[in-house]
Design a protein around this motif. Structure first.
Motif, PDB file in Angstrom:
ATOM      1  N   CYS A 186      13.981 -25.935 -11.406  1.00 18.37           N
ATOM      2  CA  CYS A 186      13.561 -24.927 -12.683  1.00 18.37           C
ATOM      3  C   CYS A 186      14.656 -24.994 -13.477  1.00 18.37           C
ATOM      4  O   CYS A 186      14.315 -24.825 -14.766  1.00 18.37           O
ATOM      5  N   SER A 189      14.991 -27.950 -15.841  1.00 23.18           N
ATOM      6  CA  SER A 189      13.801 -28.019 -16.662  1.00 23.18           C
ATOM      7  C   SER A 189      13.865 -27.173 -17.808  1.00 23.18           C
ATOM      8  O   SER A 189      13.703 -27.733 -18.883  1.00 23.18           O
ATOM      9  N   GLY A 193      13.757 -27.770 -21.774  1.00 21.69           N
ATOM     10  CA  GLY A 193      12.851 -27.113 -22.519  1.00 21.69           C
ATOM     11  C   GLY A 193      13.504 -26.383 -23.545  1.00 21.69           C
ATOM     12  O   GLY A 193      13.033 -26.422 -24.721  1.00 21.69           O
ATOM     13  N   HIS A 202       5.473 -21.401 -23.345  1.00 19.40           N
ATOM     14  CA  HIS A 202       5.601 -22.801 -22.781  1.00 19.40           C
ATOM     15  C   HIS A 202       6.844 -22.896 -21.737  1.00 19.40           C
ATOM     16  O   HIS A 202       6.786 -23.447 -20.823  1.00 19.40           O
ATOM     17  N   LEU A 206       6.456 -23.889 -17.813  1.00 22.42           N
ATOM     18  CA  LEU A 206       7.423 -24.841 -17.490  1.00 22.42           C
ATOM     19  C   LEU A 206       8.184 -24.299 -16.332  1.00 22.42           C
ATOM     20  O   LEU A 206       8.169 -25.068 -15.399  1.00 22.42           O
ATOM     21  N   ALA A 210       7.846 -25.759 -12.461  1.00 19.86           N
ATOM     22  CA  ALA A 210       8.973 -26.471 -11.901  1.00 19.86           C
ATOM     23  C   ALA A 210       9.464 -25.456 -10.553  1.00 19.86           C
ATOM     24  O   ALA A 210       9.814 -26.105  -9.579  1.00 19.86           O
ATOM     25  N   HIS A 213       6.962 -26.502  -7.834  1.00 23.88           N
ATOM     26  CA  HIS A 213       6.279 -27.841  -7.926  1.00 23.88           C
ATOM     27  C   HIS A 213       6.243 -28.434  -6.651  1.00 23.88           C
ATOM     28  O   HIS A 213       5.172 -29.105  -6.521  1.00 23.88           O
ATOM     29  N   GLY A 262       0.689 -24.035 -16.119  1.00 21.99           N
ATOM     30  CA  GLY A 262       1.901 -24.558 -15.065  1.00 21.99           C
ATOM     31  C   GLY A 262       1.098 -25.301 -14.223  1.00 21.99           C
ATOM     32  O   GLY A 262       1.713 -25.991 -13.453  1.00 21.99           O
ATOM     33  N   VAL A 265       1.812 -29.137 -14.361  1.00 14.89           N
ATOM     34  CA  VAL A 265       3.200 -29.435 -14.047  1.00 14.89           C
ATOM     35  C   VAL A 265       3.252 -29.570 -12.594  1.00 14.89           C
ATOM     36  O   VAL A 265       3.671 -30.602 -12.236  1.00 14.89           O
ATOM     37  N   HIS A 269       3.740 -33.816 -11.317  1.00 17.48           N
ATOM     38  CA  HIS A 269       5.289 -33.956 -11.201  1.00 17.48           C
ATOM     39  C   HIS A 269       5.513 -35.367 -10.420  1.00 17.48           C
ATOM     40  O   HIS A 269       6.729 -35.706 -10.737  1.00 17.48           O
ATOM     41  N   LEU A 290       4.869 -31.068 -19.988  1.00 16.93           N
ATOM     42  CA  LEU A 290       5.675 -30.449 -19.222  1.00 16.93           C
ATOM     43  C   LEU A 290       5.950 -30.879 -18.034  1.00 16.93           C
ATOM     44  O   LEU A 290       7.134 -30.814 -17.461  1.00 16.93           O
ATOM     45  N   VAL A 294       9.508 -31.932 -15.667  1.00 15.82           N
ATOM     46  CA  VAL A 294       9.859 -31.591 -14.196  1.00 15.82           C
ATOM     47  C   VAL A 294      10.324 -32.757 -13.539  1.00 15.82           C
ATOM     48  O   VAL A 294      11.108 -33.081 -12.590  1.00 15.82           O
TER      49      VAL A 294
END
Length: 435
Positions: A186, A189, A193, A202, A206, A210, A213, A262, A265, A269, A290, A294
């Motif tokens: 996280c 990422s 970002g 965003h 993200l 993350a 994930h 999200g 993502v 991933h 995004l 990740v």
């Protein structure tokens, strides 16, 4: 008695003591109280008299902790100090450290304080992650709210402050590894970002994707493992591993308040730019932008904590992990995102052990976004306590260079223990404004 103007510690006679001078005793004087050996500031004349009455003739003055200089040395005859003690003592900024600039020494205390605050905040965040992952497993409606709170705090920090101050922990106990991995991915990422100048909306999506994930992992029905040969069970584990992004995306989609942006993502991933990923075998622009962020953070953190494979279990150094992605995984990741990642963590990522051109060995603790090859390095010095370890900023010390990188296991035991390279990695990108 003479002193070098570059030294911050040097021996003085007790007759030179005055209120405001910070002193300590030599570590070799085991008979002295621990507090005296660690050091303290003279606050009254009574303290000076007490030191004289117990028979001390010399102490060590610590200038960078003192409010004023000691009194001039008495030109008259003084008792000769014991040769053994005098030969054993060297000023901490002797030889290799004489040429360090005043700014480097001045910023050390501030850096150490910021790292400590960051470590405390990061450990607290890991506790919150552990709690929210349990809530997700229990399908609690509070899970998304808790995740949003963790991410929002990070996003607000990254968007409001040009400093990036995080502390990533390596080689954690196995039962905590997934919590740290979730937070590490996280944070890495969000660092990317911020570099990509994503909007707040965003950044939030993200961060949420993350952080969760891998939420689909561990969802394999127990019935699949209750019977059958080892090869059958291994196949079942591999099958469900391939599906964990889809399972995780479904879980996130069902969570109230989870941002729709999200979900891809989590789903994408493990997809790869060359089509070699899973679960859908997507390629190129089919993959969420995004998710491409990740993917790199996930690969990097796994290499640093697990290694190239779970069977091998040989974690790579941060520098090795970065080289592995370039040499072995470059076609699988987004090349633009990889360039952004390198700008964020530097050519020598935090945690990399290096040898400087003046012979000092240290560990990279922070990077300079504008000069990624010139990070700040916490150096080993036998006469500087670990808790006051000197951080050499190569952006300031322009004469110094990194000669080579060193694998942690190649370090002498005392240097390994001092730097603790396998235990802790601090990511700290200095603000451009600070220069």
């Amino acid at each position: 008695m003479t002193m070098s103007h570059d030294s911050t510690e040097y021996p003085i006679s007790v007759d030179q003591l005055c209120v405001g001078v910070f002193i300590r005793l030599e570590d070799s004087d085991a008979t002295a109280p621990l507090l005296w050996r660690q050091g303290f500031k003279i606050t009254s004349e009574k303290q000076i008299e007490k030191l004289k009455n117990i028979g001390l003739t010399e102490v060590i003055a610590v200038l960078n902790k003192s409010d004023r200089f000691p009194l001039p040395a008495d030109p008259g005859p003084r008792p000769e100090p014991q040769p053994a003690k005098k030969e054993a003592f060297k000023t901490p900024v002797s030889r290799e450290l004489f040429s360090l600039k005043e700014e480097t020494l001045r910023r050390n205390k501030e850096r150490r304080e910021r790292f400590k605050r960051c470590e405390t905040q990061y450990d607290a965040s890991v506790s919150r992650v552990a709690q929210l992952l349990r809530q997700v497993s229990a399908k609690s409606e509070d899970a998304a709210k808790e995740a949003s709170g963790v991410v929002s705090a990070m996003v607000d920090t990254f968007l409001a402050d040009r400093d990036v101050l995080v502390n990533l922990i390596n080689s954690q106990p196995t039962e905590e590894l997934r919590h740290y991995h979730a937070l590490n991915v996280c944070v890495l990422s969000l660092m990317m970002g911020k570099e990509l100048q994503l909007s707040g909306e965003h950044m939030h999506a993200l961060g949420m994707g993350a952080l969760l994930h891998d939420v689909g992992k561990g969802r394999m029905p127990v019935s699949q493992l209750s019977r059958g040969r080892a090869t059958v069970m291994k196949h079942a584990v591999e099958k469900y591993y391939q599906q964990h992004p889809a399972l995780g995306a479904k879980i996130a989609q069902d969570l109230p308040l989870f941002p729709p942006q999200g979900v891809p993502v989590i789903l994408h991933h493990h997809e790869a730019m060359d089509g070699s990923g899973f679960p859908q075998g997507l390629a190129g622009d089919q993959i969420s932008s995004l998710a491409r962020v990740v993917t790199i953070a996930d690969i990097y953190d796994n290499l640093c904590n697990i290694g190239i494979s779970e069977e091998d279990e040989s974690p790579l150094t941060p520098h090795e992990a970065l080289k592995h992605i370039y040499n072995k995984r470059r076609n699988a990741v987004d090349s633009r995102m990889l360039s952004v990642f390198v700008r964020c963590i530097g050519v020598y990522p935090p945690g990399t052990v290096v040898q400087l051109s003046n012979g000092l060995v240290g560990m990279v603790v922070s990077i300079n976004p504008l000069k990624s090859s010139r990070p700040a390095v916490m150096v080993y010095h036998a006469e500087i306590p670990k808790k006051e370890a000197l951080i050499v900023d190569l952006r300031i010390e322009e004469e110094l260079l990194i000669d080579k990188t060193i694998r942690p296991e190649e370090l002498p035991r005392e240097i390994f223990k001092y730097l603790s390279p396998s235990r802790k990695i601090g990511y700290y990108a200095d603000s451009v404004a600070a220069s």
